[in-house]
Design a protein around this motif. Structure first.
Motif, mmCIF file in Angstrom:
data_model
loop_
_atom_site.group_PDB
_atom_site.id
_atom_site.type_symbol
_atom_site.label_atom_id
_atom_site.label_comp_id
_atom_site.label_asym_id
_atom_site.label_seq_id
_atom_site.Cartn_x
_atom_site.Cartn_y
_atom_site.Cartn_z
ATOM 1 N N ILE A 377 32.963 44.513 43.893
ATOM 2 C CA ILE A 377 32.522 43.297 43.219
ATOM 3 C C ILE A 377 33.667 42.778 42.347
ATOM 4 C CG2 ILE A 377 30.811 42.273 41.660
ATOM 5 C CD1 ILE A 377 29.482 43.403 44.103
ATOM 6 N N SER A 378 33.955 41.496 42.425
ATOM 7 C CA SER A 378 34.928 40.900 41.511
ATOM 8 C C SER A 378 34.443 39.518 41.122
ATOM 9 C CB SER A 378 36.318 40.817 42.154
ATOM 10 O OG SER A 378 36.342 39.941 43.254
ATOM 11 N N TRP A 379 34.728 39.126 39.869
ATOM 12 C CA TRP A 379 34.278 37.813 39.424
ATOM 13 C C TRP A 379 35.159 37.281 38.309
ATOM 14 C CZ3 TRP A 379 32.055 42.140 37.255
ATOM 15 C CH2 TRP A 379 31.837 42.130 35.876
ATOM 16 N N SER A 380 35.046 35.975 38.128
ATOM 17 C CA SER A 380 35.679 35.266 37.020
ATOM 18 C C SER A 380 34.590 34.620 36.180
ATOM 19 C CB SER A 380 36.633 34.185 37.537
ATOM 20 O OG SER A 380 37.704 34.741 38.263
ATOM 21 N N ASP A 381 34.755 34.680 34.873
ATOM 22 C CA ASP A 381 33.820 34.054 33.941
ATOM 23 C C ASP A 381 34.633 33.093 33.082
ATOM 24 O OD1 ASP A 381 32.050 33.378 31.885
ATOM 25 O OD2 ASP A 381 31.087 35.354 31.919
ATOM 26 N N PRO A 382 34.758 31.835 33.505
ATOM 27 C CA PRO A 382 35.609 30.894 32.773
ATOM 28 C C PRO A 382 35.191 30.694 31.323
ATOM 29 C CG PRO A 382 35.056 30.030 34.945
ATOM 30 C CD PRO A 382 34.197 31.226 34.727
ATOM 31 N N ALA A 387 38.258 38.069 33.767
ATOM 32 C CA ALA A 387 38.357 38.440 35.175
ATOM 33 C C ALA A 387 38.036 39.923 35.251
ATOM 34 C CB ALA A 387 39.751 38.171 35.720
ATOM 35 N N ALA A 388 37.187 40.311 36.179
ATOM 36 C CA ALA A 388 36.724 41.701 36.215
ATOM 37 C C ALA A 388 36.537 42.172 37.648
ATOM 38 C CB ALA A 388 35.414 41.847 35.448
ATOM 39 N N VAL A 389 36.746 43.467 37.853
ATOM 40 C CA VAL A 389 36.635 44.081 39.175
ATOM 41 C C VAL A 389 35.997 45.453 39.030
ATOM 42 C CG1 VAL A 389 37.891 44.942 41.188
ATOM 43 C CG2 VAL A 389 38.739 42.922 39.978
ATOM 44 N N ILE A 390 35.037 45.747 39.886
ATOM 45 C CA ILE A 390 34.547 47.117 40.042
ATOM 46 C C ILE A 390 34.611 47.449 41.522
ATOM 47 C CG2 ILE A 390 32.133 46.286 40.022
ATOM 48 C CD1 ILE A 390 31.346 49.123 39.020
ATOM 49 N N MET A 391 35.256 48.556 41.825
ATOM 50 C CA MET A 391 35.400 49.004 43.205
ATOM 51 C C MET A 391 34.563 50.267 43.407
ATOM 52 S SD MET A 391 37.472 47.033 44.903
ATOM 53 C CE MET A 391 39.081 46.274 45.091
#
Length: 413
Positions: A377-382, A387-391
């Motif tokens: 999962i990866s996402w951006s929160d403007p 910016a965040a990633v969990i693998m």
């Protein structure tokens, strides 16, 4: 494995890359709280101890600076090998966001338009049929109404409007989205040689509904049509386009369709899953699935989008193009199937949070990202400049929830 604040900061510094470096910062310098970010480590260990996940790699950046980058658990359970920060994960549908950026490049350059009928580029897909119930006539049904291998009596009717690039990018085309057309076609698990050879054969597949009339996730096919169109208009194989136009500029040096043998040992060995086919060489470079990557690489990707299309002094997209990609394009389109739901929308190849309360999300309204079936999962929160990633390689929702919650609760200004 848990680290204190100073050790975490030292570990994070390894995220620098040749030619570009995501700067590292104390969490407090960018309005976050170190102690609360360490709740990520505690939560991941809890799920590892419970046997729900074998391990994870997690990374967070705020205001362009890395404040958390950690490996948890094991990358090979049988060998008792600890998870490494540079572990390579199977991305599955996390591939789709990369296709989205590739499509936006072509839109930005005027080589394609969202409103273009797909038949302009792939003539075989110009005149599609829609699978509808035999009685009542002209009624198409959604994916959740089609069960088993014995579909209800049906008939084929002409599509009232051509499939467009917009339809494909927003999963509103009806092409191979798990409904009646997909079921009666018997297609979806056949061998796919190349985009050029496979995509024209989709003319044989009835659509699940009239294009634009609803939204249902085309997990393995719709975005592949866009990838083929990119090949046609760019004059480059899709994998070469992705490599030269996206991966190289973003220093995504460990992202591959075919992982090189020299990196095979860095693949996560998925506990409980047959990995005998992993590492095989493909010639089908999908826009829907197929990439393998690392947490660092996808943090680069999300940071580029958070920055409005630029990273390491290299601009891939304009801020307005990123805004177009990450706006909700399906506000008035009914949802069919299991994707979507209250408080969630769809941009071009990315999911959007429109209402965090309705969506039960720890992201802000306007946050966007993508995920894969194995738990990447990866996402951006403007709004929060995150910016965040969990693998993961086990799709465990509570681990994802706890990661997102810890990130959210660590924000102190």
């Amino acid at each position: 494995m848990r680290l204190g604040a100073s050790a975490v900061l030292g570990a994070v510094s390894a995220i620098s890359v040749c030619g570009g470096e995501l700067p590292v910062a104390e969490a407090e310098s960018v309005g976050m709280f170190t102690e609360r970010l360490q709740r990520i480590d505690v939560a991941m260990q809890r799920h590892i101890d419970a046997g729900k996940i074998q391990g994870a790699v997690t990374a967070v950046a705020r205001r362009g600076k890395v404040v958390h980058f950690e490996a948890h658990g094991l990358m090979d359970v049988e060998a008792e090998r600890p998870m490494a920060k540079d572990a390579i994960f199977i991305m599955m549908s996390s591939t789709k966001a990369v296709l989205g950026v590739a499509a936006m490049m072509m839109i930005e350059e005027g080589l394609i338009r969202p409103s273009d009928p797909v038949g302009n580029y792939i003539p075989e897909l110009a005149d599609m049929q829609v699978a509808a119930l035999k009685e009542p006539a002209d009624v198409d049904i959604g994916p959740l109404q089609v069960k088993g291998k014995n579909p209800p009596a049906h008939r084929l009717v002409p599509a009232k409007t051509p499939i467009t690039i917009h339809h494909l990018l927003t999963h509103t085309s009806g092409l191979m989205s798990g409904g009646l057309g997909a079921v009666v076609s018997g297609r979806g698990k056949e061998e796919r040689g190349t985009l050029a050879s496979y995509i024209p054969t989709l003319a044989e597949v009835p659509l699940d509904f009239q294009p634009g009339s609803r939204r249902a996730y085309s997990g393995t096919t719709g975005l592949d049509v866009v990838a083929r169109i990119i090949e046609i208009v760019s004059g480059m194989p899709f994998n070469e386009f992705v490599q030269t136009r996206i991966l190289d500029p973003l220093e995504m040096n460990d992202t591959h369709y075919n992982v090189p043998p020299s990196k095979a040992a860095r693949r996560v060995v998925i506990h409980g899953r047959d990995m005998s086919g992993a590492g095989g060489v493909t010639t089908y470079f999908s826009g829907s699935f197929g990439l393998s990557s690392t947490a660092k690489d996808y943090l680069h990707f999300q940071q580029m989008l958070t920055n409005g299309g630029e990273l390491f002094g290299r601009r891939l997209l304009s801020p307005r193009t990123v805004a177009l990609m990450t706006s909700n394009h399906v506000a008035n389109v009914p949802v069919a199937g299991r994707k979507g739901g209250p408080g969630r929308g769809a941009g071009y190849a990315v999911g959007i949070v429109t209402d965090p309360i309705a969506a039960d999300s720890r992201r802000s309204a306007g946050a966007f990202g993508s995920g894969g079936a194995f738990g990447t999962i990866s996402w951006s929160d403007p709004v929060e400049e995150i910016a965040a990633v969990i693998m993961l390689q086990q799709p465990y929702g509570l681990a994802i929830y706890d990661f997102e919650n810890a990130v959210r609760q660590a924000i102190i200004d």
